[in-house]
Design an enzyme around this catalytic site. Sequence first.
Site, PDB file in Angstrom:
ATOM      1  N   ASN A 107       0.870  -1.178   0.000  1.00  0.00           N
ATOM      2  CA  ASN A 107       0.000   0.000   0.000  1.00  0.00           C
ATOM      3  C   ASN A 107       0.907   1.228   0.000  1.00  0.00           C
ATOM      4  O   ASN A 107       1.537   1.526   1.007  1.00  0.00           O
ATOM      5  CB  ASN A 107      -0.893  -0.027   1.257  1.00  0.00           C
ATOM      6  N   HIS A 139      -9.412   0.887   4.841  1.00  0.00           N
ATOM      7  CA  HIS A 139      -8.119   1.073   5.525  1.00  0.00           C
ATOM      8  C   HIS A 139      -8.361   1.982   6.725  1.00  0.00           C
ATOM      9  O   HIS A 139      -9.188   2.899   6.681  1.00  0.00           O
ATOM     10  CB  HIS A 139      -7.102   1.700   4.560  1.00  0.00           C
ATOM     11  N   GLU A 199      -5.529  -5.303  10.346  1.00  0.00           N
ATOM     12  CA  GLU A 199      -4.485  -4.304  10.582  1.00  0.00           C
ATOM     13  C   GLU A 199      -4.741  -3.577  11.898  1.00  0.00           C
ATOM     14  O   GLU A 199      -5.525  -2.615  11.935  1.00  0.00           O
ATOM     15  CB  GLU A 199      -4.482  -3.280   9.455  1.00  0.00           C
ATOM     16  N   SER A 255       3.388  -2.592  10.168  1.00  0.00           N
ATOM     17  CA  SER A 255       4.851  -2.631  10.291  1.00  0.00           C
ATOM     18  C   SER A 255       5.455  -3.971   9.886  1.00  0.00           C
ATOM     19  O   SER A 255       6.402  -4.453  10.515  1.00  0.00           O
ATOM     20  CB  SER A 255       5.278  -2.230  11.712  1.00  0.00           C
ATOM     21  N   GLY A 257       2.398   1.915  10.731  1.00  0.00           N
ATOM     22  CA  GLY A 257       3.306   3.044  10.589  1.00  0.00           C
ATOM     23  C   GLY A 257       3.984   3.441  11.888  1.00  0.00           C
ATOM     24  O   GLY A 257       4.587   4.507  11.978  1.00  0.00           O
ATOM     25  N   LYS A 298       0.009   4.250  -0.203  1.00  0.00           N
ATOM     26  CA  LYS A 298      -0.656   5.426   0.382  1.00  0.00           C
ATOM     27  C   LYS A 298      -0.451   6.637  -0.539  1.00  0.00           C
ATOM     28  O   LYS A 298      -0.435   6.476  -1.752  1.00  0.00           O
ATOM     29  CB  LYS A 298      -0.155   5.693   1.796  1.00  0.00           C
ATOM     30  N   GLU A 324      -6.869   4.406   7.850  1.00  0.00           N
ATOM     31  CA  GLU A 324      -6.732   5.853   7.585  1.00  0.00           C
ATOM     32  C   GLU A 324      -8.006   6.399   6.953  1.00  0.00           C
ATOM     33  O   GLU A 324      -8.403   7.538   7.206  1.00  0.00           O
ATOM     34  CB  GLU A 324      -5.498   6.101   6.703  1.00  0.00           C
TER      35      GLU A 324
HETATM   36  C1  PEP Z   1      -0.694  -0.064   5.855  1.00  0.00           C
HETATM   37  O1  PEP Z   1      -0.586   0.985   5.274  1.00  0.00           O
HETATM   38  O2  PEP Z   1      -1.678  -0.772   5.620  1.00  0.00           O
HETATM   39  C2  PEP Z   1       0.344  -0.466   6.807  1.00  0.00           C
HETATM   40  C3  PEP Z   1       0.201  -1.601   7.434  1.00  0.00           C
HETATM   41  O3  PEP Z   1       1.415   0.383   6.970  1.00  0.00           O
HETATM   42  P1  PEP Z   1       2.846   0.008   7.634  1.00  0.00           P
HETATM   43  O4  PEP Z   1       3.278  -1.293   7.010  1.00  0.00           O
HETATM   44  O5  PEP Z   1       3.727   1.161   7.251  1.00  0.00           O
HETATM   45  O6  PEP Z   1       2.644  -0.126   9.091  1.00  0.00           O
END
Ligand code: PEP
Length: 251
Positions: A10, A96, A168, A214, A174, A12, A98
């Site tokens: 992803n 997601h 997630e 992460s 992040g 973003k 976000e």
């Molecule tokens: C994501 O954007 O879905 C995500 C899990 O980000 P990160 O891997 O940076 O934690």
Amino acid sequence: MARKNIAAGNWKMNTSISEGTQLAKALSTKTVADGTEVIIAVPFTHLQSAVEATASNSKVFIAAQNCNENDKGAYTGEISVDMIDSIGATHVVLGHSERREIFNESNELLKAKVDKVLEKGLTPIFCCGENLEIRESGKHIDFVKGQLTDSLAHLSADSFSKIIVAYEPIWAIGTGKTASPEQAQEMQEALRAHLAEHFGAEAAQNCSILYGGSVKPGNAKELFSQPDVDGGLVGGASLDAEGFGQIIDSF
Ligand code: PEP
């Protein structure tokens, strides 16, 4: 759809078009093991170049990061599923954290988006997950089950079979804080059991459930070795071709 190993990236709101095209091109020559699929969710502006750059690799698929729930019309600034489909992208990330947190997307809205993506024949990657406060309250499993119930339970088993689920935990996105393999497994096993109650054991067994939060080259193998972790949805680490390549090789 049978259960597959999936490494999904992803991006973003990152990369210029030339940076994005270069990243996608790096994937076009990547050898991907049988039984594994790679998906990259790119900004809307990069969909076409990503589709073109990866066309030679049948194991790489392109996703949008969001869509509108309506067919078309007076929705300035929005992107329809038909538009995404017409470019050749095959998947859409929905819900997601976000989008849920910053753009206030509700379970009800996501239900409508899931329906629209399925109606148009694309594959939703349905994200779910709890924040730190909910995890610390001990109600995290019920909370995430509720997200699935509210947005997916109305589907037939056949429609559900086309969905990819991504767990997630928000506290791990992040932040550099990864859920432990045991924490990911505990949740994802519970989610699969919950899905079996709604759609039957076979549909639940065949569903690919990804972990996101992460994921990095150094922890992917251990996470993906859990029986109910069928791959990852990777944010930051998917912006580095070499590191994402190592994650793809972690099954
Ligand atoms: C994501 O954007 O879905 C995500 C899990 O980000 P990160 O891997 O940076 O934690």
